[in-house]
Design a protein around this motif. Structure first.
Motif, PDB file in Angstrom:
ATOM      1  N   ILE A 110      42.077  32.119  46.270  1.00  0.00           N
ATOM      2  CA  ILE A 110      42.775  32.561  47.561  1.00  0.00           C
ATOM      3  C   ILE A 110      42.658  31.843  48.896  1.00  0.00           C
ATOM      4  N   GLN A 111      43.820  31.130  49.250  1.00  0.00           N
ATOM      5  CA  GLN A 111      43.332  30.144  50.383  1.00  0.00           C
ATOM      6  C   GLN A 111      43.341  31.084  51.762  1.00  0.00           C
ATOM      7  N   THR A 112      42.228  30.844  52.462  1.00  0.00           N
ATOM      8  CA  THR A 112      42.244  31.454  53.620  1.00  0.00           C
ATOM      9  C   THR A 112      41.937  30.787  54.720  1.00  0.00           C
ATOM     10  N   GLY A 113      41.757  31.243  55.933  1.00  0.00           N
ATOM     11  CA  GLY A 113      41.308  30.673  57.241  1.00  0.00           C
ATOM     12  C   GLY A 113      40.449  31.441  58.218  1.00  0.00           C
ATOM     13  N   PHE A 114      39.693  30.774  59.070  1.00  0.00           N
ATOM     14  CA  PHE A 114      39.169  31.374  59.992  1.00  0.00           C
ATOM     15  C   PHE A 114      39.576  32.498  60.923  1.00  0.00           C
ATOM     16  N   ASP A 115      40.711  32.649  61.168  1.00  0.00           N
ATOM     17  CA  ASP A 115      41.382  33.477  61.964  1.00  0.00           C
ATOM     18  C   ASP A 115      42.120  34.687  60.888  1.00  0.00           C
ATOM     19  N   SER A 116      41.679  34.609  59.652  1.00  0.00           N
ATOM     20  CA  SER A 116      42.400  35.466  58.663  1.00  0.00           C
ATOM     21  C   SER A 116      41.409  36.762  58.354  1.00  0.00           C
ATOM     22  N   LYS A 152      35.558  24.143  56.347  1.00  0.00           N
ATOM     23  CA  LYS A 152      34.716  24.153  57.502  1.00  0.00           C
ATOM     24  C   LYS A 152      35.260  24.137  59.019  1.00  0.00           C
ATOM     25  N   SER A 153      34.484  24.374  59.846  1.00  0.00           N
ATOM     26  CA  SER A 153      34.898  24.384  61.226  1.00  0.00           C
ATOM     27  C   SER A 153      33.785  23.682  62.183  1.00  0.00           C
ATOM     28  N   LYS A 154      34.371  23.050  63.164  1.00  0.00           N
ATOM     29  CA  LYS A 154      33.249  22.466  64.214  1.00  0.00           C
ATOM     30  C   LYS A 154      32.811  23.506  65.056  1.00  0.00           C
ATOM     31  N   ASP A 155      33.439  24.682  65.394  1.00  0.00           N
ATOM     32  CA  ASP A 155      33.195  25.575  66.064  1.00  0.00           C
ATOM     33  C   ASP A 155      31.962  26.409  65.403  1.00  0.00           C
ATOM     34  N   ALA A 156      30.726  26.413  66.355  1.00  0.00           N
ATOM     35  CA  ALA A 156      29.671  27.171  65.673  1.00  0.00           C
ATOM     36  C   ALA A 156      29.606  28.457  65.516  1.00  0.00           C
ATOM     37  N   LYS A 157      30.610  29.048  66.569  1.00  0.00           N
ATOM     38  CA  LYS A 157      30.827  30.470  66.386  1.00  0.00           C
ATOM     39  C   LYS A 157      31.440  30.862  65.209  1.00  0.00           C
ATOM     40  N   LYS A 158      32.513  30.255  65.133  1.00  0.00           N
ATOM     41  CA  LYS A 158      33.372  30.731  63.769  1.00  0.00           C
ATOM     42  C   LYS A 158      32.677  30.287  62.649  1.00  0.00           C
ATOM     43  N   LEU A 174      33.488  27.763  49.347  1.00  0.00           N
ATOM     44  CA  LEU A 174      33.209  26.905  50.438  1.00  0.00           C
ATOM     45  C   LEU A 174      33.475  25.472  49.975  1.00  0.00           C
ATOM     46  N   ILE A 175      34.677  24.923  50.758  1.00  0.00           N
ATOM     47  CA  ILE A 175      34.968  23.464  50.260  1.00  0.00           C
ATOM     48  C   ILE A 175      34.570  22.720  51.435  1.00  0.00           C
ATOM     49  N   ASP A 176      34.450  21.369  51.281  1.00  0.00           N
ATOM     50  CA  ASP A 176      34.081  20.232  52.278  1.00  0.00           C
ATOM     51  C   ASP A 176      35.267  19.623  52.965  1.00  0.00           C
ATOM     52  N   VAL A 177      35.949  20.435  53.770  1.00  0.00           N
ATOM     53  CA  VAL A 177      37.151  19.758  54.458  1.00  0.00           C
ATOM     54  C   VAL A 177      37.440  20.560  55.637  1.00  0.00           C
ATOM     55  N   GLU A 178      37.924  19.793  56.545  1.00  0.00           N
ATOM     56  CA  GLU A 178      38.088  20.613  57.919  1.00  0.00           C
ATOM     57  C   GLU A 178      39.257  21.769  57.822  1.00  0.00           C
ATOM     58  N   GLU A 179      39.130  22.953  58.131  1.00  0.00           N
ATOM     59  CA  GLU A 179      40.080  23.898  58.032  1.00  0.00           C
ATOM     60  C   GLU A 179      41.183  23.747  59.366  1.00  0.00           C
ATOM     61  N   GLU A 180      42.352  23.243  58.775  1.00  0.00           N
ATOM     62  CA  GLU A 180      43.464  22.904  59.841  1.00  0.00           C
ATOM     63  C   GLU A 180      44.651  22.927  59.300  1.00  0.00           C
ATOM     64  N   TYR A 181      45.463  23.744  59.936  1.00  0.00           N
ATOM     65  CA  TYR A 181      46.730  24.139  59.170  1.00  0.00           C
ATOM     66  C   TYR A 181      47.741  22.845  59.051  1.00  0.00           C
TER      67      TYR A 181
END
Length: 363
Positions: A110-116, A152-158, A174-181
């Motif tokens: 299930i593909q998801t993101g930090f804002d989901s 992953k994200s560069k935002d430490a808080k996220k 968890l996969i080794d790729v930047e989470e970006e739309y």
């Protein structure tokens, strides 16, 4: 004079000499204290070192051990790590050992993101189990393993917030790729590569976090006999190529495609067979053409691989029916419109959540 009558002058006292008194050995006070001091310092240091080593050994034994991580490179399955750390043998054989690459009918990412966060909460309150035991029961009942897939994200808080959610639910891969739309094609490729190395499945399912899914019916679909080993299952479509940068679904490389898209599956959910995913996993990352849109990108790879396109409208149903597998608001939205609330609305409808796996005529 008798023989040997002479005497040494120093051997007898004379009237002018003082009485001889043996002198005591005089010790240097500083030298007498220096040796014991060194010895005491050395002994004290040795004692402290030994004590520190003992404390460290005891703390290492008593400290909770870090969970083993089942990973492919930097991709991790937090669910199996949880069961391994809890000492449970429910995921393995009789000896309690976990399978490094468990065999499944299907793996569903299930593909998801930090804002989901709200979407994941809605899923866990409806068709997606909200605890590891529930997730395990679903896997055992259907042969399907489900995980939320996130980069992953560069935002430490996220990242810190994600760690808390992982610790609570243990349902992520968890996969080794930047989470970006804008880089969804790269995430999708990373997902299939990681899923193939972590799980030995007959089918691999890519799904979004804004669809209502019936896992039992999805399992029935995947369990069907198929003659073609290279299979691509989805709700197939064609359509005009969007070349205007101001419009949604703009395709920067549209000139390579032409006026109309080739046949490909809608993006919210589609399925690839094991041999297809094995080919993707074996290929170098930079050998793939990446288009702006993820579903188009996957569709172009399927054309190159000469797969069998299996069109199934039950995985893009706009309403719940006796045969619907995945429900979402096609064509109005690419997924459910307002998914956090719509997911719960659908789940409260008996036709969506309580209807039999198969219609009466098919049972």
């Amino acid at each position: 004079m008798p023989l040997f009558s002479h005497r040494h002058a120093s051997s007898l006292p004379t009237s002018n000499s003082k009485t001889f008194k043996p002198q005591k050995a005089i010790l240097n006070p500083s030298s007498s204290a220096r040796y014991p001091l060194h010895f005491l310092v050395f002994s004290l240091i040795s004692l402290l070192i030994g004590l520190a080593g003992t404390i460290f050994a005891i703390s290492a034994i008593l400290r909770p051990q870090p969970l083993p991580v089942y990973r492919c490179g930097r991709s991790e399955d937090t669910f199996r790590a949880f069961y391994s750390g809890s000492g449970s043998n429910r995921l393995g054989g009789g000896d309690g050992a976990l399978n490094d690459r468990p065999k499944l009918l299907g793996f569903v990412g299930i593909q998801t993101g930090f804002d989901s966060v709200n979407r994941r909460a809605a899923l866990r309150s409806t068709w997606f189990p909200s605890d590891p035991d529930g997730l395990l029961r679903l896997e055992q009942a259907t042969g399907l393993a489900f995980r939320f897939v996130i980069g992953k994200s560069k935002d430490a808080k996220k990242m810190a917030q994600l760690e808390k959610e992982i610790g609570k639910y243990r349902d992520f891969m968890l996969i080794d790729v930047e989470e970006e739309y804008l880089r969804l094609p790269y995430k999708t490729l990373a997902f299939f590569k990681a899923a193939h190395k972590l799980f030995e499945a007959d089918y691999y399912v890519k799904a979004d976090d804004d669809i209502y899914l019936r896992p039992d019916r999805l399992a029935t679909l995947l369990a069907k006999e198929r003659t073609h080993p290279l299979t691509y299952i989805g709700c197939m479509k064609k359509g005009p190529v969007i070349t205007d940068p101001k419009l949604k679904w703009y395709e920067k490389s549209g000139h390579l495609i032409g006026n109309e898209y080739f046949l490909h599956a809608y993006g919210p959910i589609y399925v690839l067979s094991a041999e297809v995913v094995a080919s993707l996993a074996a290929a170098r990352n930079n050998s793939f053409r990446m288009f702006n849109n993820e579903d188009v990108t996957i569709g172009s790879w399927m054309l190159a691989m000469n797969v069998h396109h299996e069109d199934n409208r039950a995985i893009c149903d706009p309403r719940c029916t006796p045969t619907s597998i995945a429900v979402w608001d096609i064509p109005k939205c690419s997924g459910l419109c307002n998914p956090a609330s719509r997911m719960k609305e659908l789940h409260n409808i008996d036709m969506c959540s309580k209807s039999p796996t198969l219609p009466a005529e098919d049972r």
